[in-house]
Scaffold this active site. Structure first.
Site, PDB file in Angstrom:
ATOM      1  N   ARG A 149       0.830  -1.212   0.000  1.00  0.00           N
ATOM      2  CA  ARG A 149       0.000   0.000   0.000  1.00  0.00           C
ATOM      3  C   ARG A 149       0.868   1.266   0.000  1.00  0.00           C
ATOM      4  O   ARG A 149       0.709   2.137  -0.863  1.00  0.00           O
ATOM      5  CB  ARG A 149      -0.937  -0.016   1.222  1.00  0.00           C
ATOM      6  CG  ARG A 149      -2.062  -1.020   1.106  1.00  0.00           C
ATOM      7  CD  ARG A 149      -2.810  -1.153   2.422  1.00  0.00           C
ATOM      8  NE  ARG A 149      -1.982  -1.777   3.433  1.00  0.00           N
ATOM      9  CZ  ARG A 149      -2.194  -2.988   3.956  1.00  0.00           C
ATOM     10  NH1 ARG A 149      -3.255  -3.681   3.578  1.00  0.00           N
ATOM     11  NH2 ARG A 149      -1.396  -3.490   4.871  1.00  0.00           N
ATOM     12  N   ILE A 150       1.775   1.377   0.982  1.00  0.00           N
ATOM     13  CA  ILE A 150       2.573   2.611   1.081  1.00  0.00           C
ATOM     14  C   ILE A 150       3.558   2.693  -0.089  1.00  0.00           C
ATOM     15  O   ILE A 150       3.725   3.750  -0.707  1.00  0.00           O
ATOM     16  CB  ILE A 150       3.299   2.667   2.439  1.00  0.00           C
ATOM     17  CG1 ILE A 150       2.260   2.758   3.566  1.00  0.00           C
ATOM     18  CG2 ILE A 150       4.261   3.850   2.504  1.00  0.00           C
ATOM     19  CD1 ILE A 150       2.816   2.545   4.972  1.00  0.00           C
ATOM     20  N   ARG A 167       8.264 -10.167  -2.401  1.00  0.00           N
ATOM     21  CA  ARG A 167       8.476 -11.614  -2.497  1.00  0.00           C
ATOM     22  C   ARG A 167       7.697 -12.181  -3.679  1.00  0.00           C
ATOM     23  O   ARG A 167       8.119 -13.121  -4.332  1.00  0.00           O
ATOM     24  CB  ARG A 167       8.059 -12.299  -1.195  1.00  0.00           C
ATOM     25  CG  ARG A 167       9.028 -12.017  -0.047  1.00  0.00           C
ATOM     26  CD  ARG A 167       8.441 -12.416   1.260  1.00  0.00           C
ATOM     27  NE  ARG A 167       7.149 -11.778   1.464  1.00  0.00           N
ATOM     28  CZ  ARG A 167       6.349 -11.982   2.491  1.00  0.00           C
ATOM     29  NH1 ARG A 167       6.701 -12.839   3.432  1.00  0.00           N
ATOM     30  NH2 ARG A 167       5.184 -11.354   2.596  1.00  0.00           N
ATOM     31  N   ARG A 215      10.423   0.173   9.334  1.00  0.00           N
ATOM     32  CA  ARG A 215      10.744   0.061  10.753  1.00  0.00           C
ATOM     33  C   ARG A 215      12.258   0.114  10.882  1.00  0.00           C
ATOM     34  O   ARG A 215      12.980  -0.370   9.989  1.00  0.00           O
ATOM     35  CB  ARG A 215      10.234  -1.273  11.341  1.00  0.00           C
ATOM     36  CG  ARG A 215       8.738  -1.366  11.565  1.00  0.00           C
ATOM     37  CD  ARG A 215       8.262  -0.558  12.756  1.00  0.00           C
ATOM     38  NE  ARG A 215       6.840  -0.746  13.014  1.00  0.00           N
ATOM     39  CZ  ARG A 215       5.861   0.067  12.595  1.00  0.00           C
ATOM     40  NH1 ARG A 215       6.149   1.144  11.897  1.00  0.00           N
ATOM     41  NH2 ARG A 215       4.596  -0.172  12.890  1.00  0.00           N
ATOM     42  N   GLU A 222      14.089   3.677  19.434  1.00  0.00           N
ATOM     43  CA  GLU A 222      13.250   4.883  19.413  1.00  0.00           C
ATOM     44  C   GLU A 222      12.745   5.173  20.818  1.00  0.00           C
ATOM     45  O   GLU A 222      12.253   4.256  21.475  1.00  0.00           O
ATOM     46  CB  GLU A 222      12.075   4.680  18.457  1.00  0.00           C
ATOM     47  CG  GLU A 222      12.530   4.532  17.006  1.00  0.00           C
ATOM     48  CD  GLU A 222      11.375   4.408  16.012  1.00  0.00           C
ATOM     49  OE1 GLU A 222      10.194   4.479  16.424  1.00  0.00           O
ATOM     50  OE2 GLU A 222      11.656   4.244  14.821  1.00  0.00           O
ATOM     51  N   HIS A 282       9.897   9.299  13.562  1.00  0.00           N
ATOM     52  CA  HIS A 282       8.776   8.364  13.348  1.00  0.00           C
ATOM     53  C   HIS A 282       7.433   9.115  13.247  1.00  0.00           C
ATOM     54  O   HIS A 282       6.527   8.895  14.057  1.00  0.00           O
ATOM     55  CB  HIS A 282       8.726   7.302  14.463  1.00  0.00           C
ATOM     56  CG  HIS A 282       8.002   6.054  14.025  1.00  0.00           C
ATOM     57  ND1 HIS A 282       8.301   4.811  14.498  1.00  0.00           N
ATOM     58  CD2 HIS A 282       6.990   5.864  13.142  1.00  0.00           C
ATOM     59  CE1 HIS A 282       7.506   3.906  13.949  1.00  0.00           C
ATOM     60  NE2 HIS A 282       6.689   4.531  13.109  1.00  0.00           N
ATOM     61  N   ILE A 283       7.346   9.977  12.244  1.00  0.00           N
ATOM     62  CA  ILE A 283       6.143  10.803  12.084  1.00  0.00           C
ATOM     63  C   ILE A 283       5.363  10.440  10.827  1.00  0.00           C
ATOM     64  O   ILE A 283       4.546  11.223  10.338  1.00  0.00           O
ATOM     65  CB  ILE A 283       6.498  12.309  12.048  1.00  0.00           C
ATOM     66  CG1 ILE A 283       7.512  12.609  10.920  1.00  0.00           C
ATOM     67  CG2 ILE A 283       7.022  12.777  13.398  1.00  0.00           C
ATOM     68  CD1 ILE A 283       7.682  14.097  10.634  1.00  0.00           C
TER      69      ILE A 283
HETATM   70  P1  NAP Z   1       1.595  -3.753   2.935  1.00  0.00           P
HETATM   71  O1  NAP Z   1       0.519  -3.180   2.063  1.00  0.00           O
HETATM   72  O2  NAP Z   1       1.393  -5.080   3.559  1.00  0.00           O
HETATM   73  O3  NAP Z   1       2.935  -3.754   2.053  1.00  0.00           O
HETATM   74  C1  NAP Z   1       4.084  -4.391   2.452  1.00  0.00           C
HETATM   75  C2  NAP Z   1       4.774  -4.929   1.210  1.00  0.00           C
HETATM   76  O4  NAP Z   1       6.005  -5.502   1.607  1.00  0.00           O
HETATM   77  C3  NAP Z   1       3.984  -6.001   0.477  1.00  0.00           C
HETATM   78  O5  NAP Z   1       3.849  -5.614  -0.857  1.00  0.00           O
HETATM   79  C4  NAP Z   1       4.837  -7.260   0.594  1.00  0.00           C
HETATM   80  O6  NAP Z   1       4.767  -7.977  -0.624  1.00  0.00           O
HETATM   81  C5  NAP Z   1       6.223  -6.673   0.836  1.00  0.00           C
HETATM   82  N1  NAP Z   1       7.106  -7.556   1.580  1.00  0.00           N
HETATM   83  C6  NAP Z   1       6.826  -8.270   2.716  1.00  0.00           C
HETATM   84  N2  NAP Z   1       7.903  -8.983   3.075  1.00  0.00           N
HETATM   85  C7  NAP Z   1       8.864  -8.713   2.170  1.00  0.00           C
HETATM   86  C8  NAP Z   1      10.188  -9.166   2.000  1.00  0.00           C
HETATM   87  N3  NAP Z   1      10.745 -10.073   2.834  1.00  0.00           N
HETATM   88  N4  NAP Z   1      10.905  -8.703   0.952  1.00  0.00           N
HETATM   89  C9  NAP Z   1      10.353  -7.827   0.086  1.00  0.00           C
HETATM   90  N5  NAP Z   1       9.095  -7.365   0.180  1.00  0.00           N
HETATM   91  C10 NAP Z   1       8.366  -7.810   1.230  1.00  0.00           C
HETATM   92  O7  NAP Z   1       1.927  -2.757   4.117  1.00  0.00           O
HETATM   93  P2  NAP Z   1       1.836  -1.159   4.125  1.00  0.00           P
HETATM   94  O8  NAP Z   1       0.488  -0.735   4.583  1.00  0.00           O
HETATM   95  O9  NAP Z   1       2.365  -0.628   2.847  1.00  0.00           O
HETATM   96  O10 NAP Z   1       2.862  -0.854   5.326  1.00  0.00           O
HETATM   97  C11 NAP Z   1       4.208  -1.273   5.226  1.00  0.00           C
HETATM   98  C12 NAP Z   1       4.977  -1.032   6.508  1.00  0.00           C
HETATM   99  O11 NAP Z   1       5.223   0.356   6.667  1.00  0.00           O
HETATM  100  C13 NAP Z   1       4.257  -1.418   7.791  1.00  0.00           C
HETATM  101  O12 NAP Z   1       4.396  -2.794   8.071  1.00  0.00           O
HETATM  102  C14 NAP Z   1       4.927  -0.549   8.839  1.00  0.00           C
HETATM  103  O13 NAP Z   1       5.984  -1.246   9.460  1.00  0.00           O
HETATM  104  C15 NAP Z   1       5.471   0.610   8.040  1.00  0.00           C
HETATM  105  N6  NAP Z   1       4.807   1.868   8.392  1.00  0.00           N
HETATM  106  C16 NAP Z   1       5.570   2.880   8.913  1.00  0.00           C
HETATM  107  C17 NAP Z   1       4.971   4.084   9.233  1.00  0.00           C
HETATM  108  C18 NAP Z   1       5.775   5.225   9.784  1.00  0.00           C
HETATM  109  O14 NAP Z   1       5.240   6.001  10.572  1.00  0.00           O
HETATM  110  N7  NAP Z   1       7.018   5.380   9.387  1.00  0.00           N
HETATM  111  C19 NAP Z   1       3.583   4.265   9.029  1.00  0.00           C
HETATM  112  C20 NAP Z   1       2.859   3.219   8.494  1.00  0.00           C
HETATM  113  C21 NAP Z   1       3.487   2.018   8.181  1.00  0.00           C
HETATM  114  P3  NAP Z   1       5.006  -9.574  -0.642  1.00  0.00           P
HETATM  115  O15 NAP Z   1       4.071 -10.156   0.371  1.00  0.00           O
HETATM  116  O16 NAP Z   1       4.717  -9.972  -2.062  1.00  0.00           O
HETATM  117  O17 NAP Z   1       6.437  -9.762  -0.297  1.00  0.00           O
END
Ligand code: NAP
Length: 332
Positions: free
Chosen positions: A157-158, A178, A238, A267, A286-287
């Site tokens: 998503r992000i 993956r 993260r 953090e 972490h914002i």
């Molecule tokens: P998401 O939609 O589940 O996207 C995560 C992506 O990562 C998926 O496309 C997944 O695809 C891929 N992935 C998972 N394991 C992987 C690996 N070993 N190697 C390569 N790609 C991999 O999640 P999202 O909503 O975008 O959020 C992602 C992350 O952003 C969250 O888990 C969170 O930790 C972080 N986040 C940080 C903040 C912040 O404040 N900085 C805010 C929101 C979220 P596959 O399953 O095909 O591998």
């Protein structure tokens, strides 16, 4: 019939509290800082469900202390604070808050990318220190963003929201997941690359994959050495996905050319973090999701998940939906 009892582990926007209050008896740690662990566990012990932040560890200790709990509603999309297999084994639901924070977090990724590429923070520091020297053709040169190649690791998503921003900057988009994501390839002309190839080919490497056993320490000396000398690395996932000490050494050597981090191994990161001494580093505390609108949306989604689960309705965004088959959300 008595209402289910819920516990909210931190002060959250009022609309979310209202949702919980309408359906549950509840307790709340009405403070901006985290509750002491023992208080949190004592409250959880008396509760049917909890609404928690990523700072709450939801592990065996929690499960043993809180045998009544049927749902853990996390106010975050990432759930590396939760031992999901342990919850699933005990028939406890976990939920997260996807989608509602996607664009806000992608904005921060983009801000870090731009700031690192064009030396915005370094430029301000130079002016503040009275060190703005005479103009010359090579003064404060940065990296072009427009038309460059971006490589997104974890294009979910992000990552997809970052890719959309990149397309508006006429960038070529590479990604590594993956599994291949055909919709991304069609909608944004993104090209799949094995991890090492993405690192070698990208001008900008943006990490948006969750922290898991597979991704912990995914970026270290080896990966930085594969990047271009002009590459900019951005992490909004993260802190644990980066070996921070190795990033420091890599930035000192100039490969990657610069880095922008929203998340850190520890953090809050200490003020003597060696990254802060490097001109080619920009950071934010972490914002990623930190706007009032987005935090309110996250809190209300978490509250709705909690209430649904405690009143016999399926939660909106379960992490372990397999629990639903055997789930009894009818504690009322
Ligand atoms: P998401 O939609 O589940 O996207 C995560 C992506 O990562 C998926 O496309 C997944 O695809 C891929 N992935 C998972 N394991 C992987 C690996 N070993 N190697 C390569 N790609 C991999 O999640 P999202 O909503 O975008 O959020 C992602 C992350 O952003 C969250 O888990 C969170 O930790 C972080 N986040 C940080 C903040 C912040 O404040 N900085 C805010 C929101 C979220 P596959 O399953 O095909 O591998």
């Amino acid at each position: 019939m008595s209402k289910p009892r819920a516990f909210i582990s931190r002060r959250i926007p009022q609309p979310a509290i209202d949702i919980v209050a309408a359906a549950c008896d509840y307790g709340i740690w009405d403070d901006l800082m985290a509750a002491p662990r023992d208080l949190f566990l004592r409250e959880a012990a008396q509760s049917d469900g909890v609404l928690v932040m990523p700072s709450e560890r939801i592990d065996d200790e929690f499960l043993n202390a809180a045998p009544r709990v049927k749902i853990v509603a996390n106010m975050a999309v990432g759930y590396d604070n939760i031992d999901v297999p342990a919850l699933t084994a005990r028939g406890v639901l976990a939920t997260n808050t996807p989608d509602v924070l996607t664009e806000t977090t992608a904005d921060v990724a983009w801000a870090l990318l731009m700031a690192a590429a064009r030396r915005l923070v370094e430029g301000q520091r130079v002016m503040e220190a009275g060190q703005w020297g005479a103009w010359h053709p090579f003064y404060m040169l940065g990296q072009d963003v427009y038309g460059a190649t971006i490589g997104i690791v974890g294009a979910g998503r992000i990552g997809t929201a970052v890719a959309r921003r990149a397309r508006a900057f006429n960038m070529r988009v590479l990604y590594h997941n993956r599994k291949r994501a055909p919709q991304l390839e069609v909608a944004l002309q993104a090209e799949y690359r094995p991890f090492d190839d993405l690192l070698r080919e990208s001008d900008f490497v943006v990490m948006t994959a969750p922290l898991t056993d597979e991704t912990r320490g995914m970026f270290g000396a080896r990966e930085f050495a594969l990047m271009k000398e002009t590459a900019v690395f951005v992490n909004v996932a993260r802190g644990g996905v980066v070996k921070e000490a190795e990033l420091v050494e890599a930035l000192k050597r100039g490969r990657p050319w610069a880095a922008g981090l929203d998340v850190f191994e520890v953090e809050p990161t200490p003020k003597d973090n060696p990254l802060f001494a490097l001109p080619n580093f920009v950071g934010t505390p972490h914002i990623g999701s930190a706007t009032l609108r987005t935090r309110t949306a996250m809190a209300t989604l978490a509250a709705q998940n909690l209430v649904n689960a405690l009143t016999g309705r399926p939660p909106l965004t379960p992490v372990n939906p397999e629990v639903l088959a055997s789930f009894r959300g009818d504690s009322a």
